[in-house]
Design an enzyme around this catalytic site. Structure first.
Site, PDB file in Angstrom:
ATOM      1  N   LYS A 181       1.394  -1.129   0.229  1.00  0.00           N
ATOM      2  CA  LYS A 181      -0.312   0.280  -0.090  1.00  0.00           C
ATOM      3  C   LYS A 181       0.927   1.727   0.056  1.00  0.00           C
ATOM      4  CE  LYS A 181      -3.721  -2.823  -0.695  1.00  0.00           C
ATOM      5  NZ  LYS A 181      -4.382  -3.025   0.124  1.00  0.00           N
TER       6      LYS A 181
HETATM    7  C1  LIG Z   1      -5.183  -4.640   0.822  1.00  0.00           C
HETATM    8  C2  LIG Z   1      -7.138  -4.142   0.880  1.00  0.00           C
HETATM    9  C3  LIG Z   1      -7.674  -4.371   2.154  1.00  0.00           C
HETATM   10  C4  LIG Z   1      -7.253  -5.240   3.403  1.00  0.00           C
HETATM   11  O1  LIG Z   1      -6.029  -4.642   4.042  1.00  0.00           O
HETATM   12  P1  LIG Z   1      -5.015  -5.027   5.250  1.00  0.00           P
HETATM   13  O2  LIG Z   1      -4.456  -4.236   5.716  1.00  0.00           O
HETATM   14  O3  LIG Z   1      -4.097  -6.072   4.760  1.00  0.00           O
HETATM   15  O4  LIG Z   1      -5.673  -5.976   5.816  1.00  0.00           O
HETATM   16  C5  LIG Z   1      -8.451  -4.375   2.294  1.00  0.00           C
HETATM   17  N1  LIG Z   1     -10.115  -3.927   1.206  1.00  0.00           N
HETATM   18  C6  LIG Z   1      -9.246  -3.328  -0.158  1.00  0.00           C
HETATM   19  C7  LIG Z   1     -10.162  -2.790  -1.089  1.00  0.00           C
HETATM   20  C8  LIG Z   1      -7.708  -3.758  -0.486  1.00  0.00           C
HETATM   21  O5  LIG Z   1      -6.838  -3.415  -1.555  1.00  0.00           O
END
Ligand SMILES: *Cc1c(COP(=O)(O)O)cnc(C)c1O
Length: 382
Positions: A181
């Site tokens: 991210k």
């Molecule tokens: C990455 C992601 C998540 C989950 O995030 P985590 O921190 O890995 O739990 C949820 N929603 C979307 C749209 C994502 O891309």
């Protein structure tokens, strides 16, 4: 030259700050997490931020804190990572998928109203790729039908909606700091809200339902005693994650500027490719550019999306596909959901390719991606 689809952007500053935490004698939720919560809340202009081990945990806790459970329905988009929908199932509620707008690829507010029933408790919009959803329309529906709005802002750590930071709009907003991210702590997440009692409920639920967490108990003024009022979860952030997050937050504006430069380079070069849909942007908002998703126009190309990805792979370019719509997954099919329930999401998925986009991507690498994409398109025109 191999170009990976994604790479974290970790430098000596992160290594120094993590080392400091490792040497501090405090590894789990403690002073670094509290500082990161405060600085993150300020960044997104929210009153409260709760540090968590993931965005998934945040989405789950947000629904728990709002009292969502069995018998309830929660509206969301099919065009998301499965975590969004899984957390609805974890509460015992029923996910209701409303199709996307094919241009923005976000939840289509015009279709939401027809999906609202007396059981609907909340809407979970996902700001796909970092482009904000139509929040005015979503908030208007939420007010009209007395629904909660929980934003899945996993892609939207830098997103503005008409000048308002995502994180300060819905009842609760959940961010992800997963390795890929825009702001990365390996695993990690944050839930923001302006409602102090919701923040407190999420805090307590994130640490077993204990009235005081270890951080309070072991401080100078702490005591060994605690009460458990509720069977909570183990969802807290650690100070090692927060140490990374504090430095990444400092670097975020510069990292975002680099993402924007790469996007501008892609846009300028690929605008001439009439066999592609380029990602949508809207100048009223600030796009966080977590992803750069192109979509192939099948009527103009004699190459499948799968082969297109394979050809890019042969040229050394890593790609991904965002997303397999949730109703496509076998488990959700067994629950009775069908890909045909969300034709726009299914169509977008069939033709989407995510290109490399990260702060460490050089101009030369971006040009190599552009050259490879254009060469494959030129060779495969209908
Ligand atoms: C990455 C992601 C998540 C989950 O995030 P985590 O921190 O890995 O739990 C949820 N929603 C979307 C749209 C994502 O891309």
């Amino acid at each position: 030259m191999k170009i990976p689809f994604t790479l974290p952007y970790i430098g000596p500053e992160e290594i120094a700050r993590v080392t400091e935490t490792l040497q501090s004698g405090w590894l789990t939720k403690g002073p670094a997490t509290v500082q990161f919560e405060q600085e993150f809340a300020a960044y997104v202009n929210s009153s409260h931020a709760v540090g968590l081990n993931s965005c998934t945990a945040g989405l789950h806790l947000a629904q728990i804190a709002l009292g969502i459970g069995p018998g309830d329905e929660v509206i969301t988009t099919p065009y998301t990572f499965v975590a969004t929908a899984n957390t609805i199932l974890h509460t015992g509620a029923k996910p209701v998928f409303v199709d996307i707008d094919p241009i923005s690829m976000n939840l289509d507010p015009a279709l939401v109203e027809a999906a609202i029933t007396p059981r609907t408790k909340a809407i979970i919009p996902v700001h796909f790729a970092g482009l904000p959803c139509d929040m005015d329309a979503i908030i208007a529906l939420a007010n009209k039908y007395r629904l909660y709005v929980i934003e899945d802002a996993a892609h939207a750590v830098h997103t503005n909606y008409k000048g308002r930071p995502v994180g300060s709009i819905g009842d609760i907003t959940c961010f992800s700091f997963y390795a890929t991210k825009n702001l990365a702590t390996g695993e990690g997440g944050m839930a923001t809200t302006d409602d102090e009692s919701l923040a407190e409920r999420m805090r307590v639920a994130s640490l077993h339902g204990m009235s005081k967490n270890a951080w309070n108990r072991y401080s100078d003024k702490g005591s060994w005693h605690y009460d458990v009022e509720y069977a909570g979860f183990k969802y807290n952030m650690t100070d090692v994650q927060a140490a990374l997050g504090l430095v990444q937050l400092q670097k975020l504006p510069a990292m975002q500027r680099r993402r924007e430069q790469v996007v501008a380079r892609y846009n300028a070069a690929l605008a001439s490719c009439d066999s592609l849909h380029l990602p949508y942007d809207d100048p009223r908002h600030r796009h966080a550019w977590h992803l750069y998703v192109i979509r192939l126009k099948p009527a103009m190309l004699a190459i499948s999306r799968e082969l297109f990805i394979a050809e890019l792979g042969k040229a050394g370019i890593g790609t991904s596909v965002h997303f397999i719509p949730v109703p496509h997954h076998p488990y959700y099919r067994r629950l009775g959901y069908r890909p045909s329930d969300c034709p726009q999401a299914s169509h977008a998925y069939a033709h989407a390719v995510s290109l490399p986009l990260y702060p460490g991507l050089s101009d030369a690498q971006a040009d190599a991606v552009i050259d490879a994409v254009m060469a494959i398109l030129a060779k495969n025109r209908k």
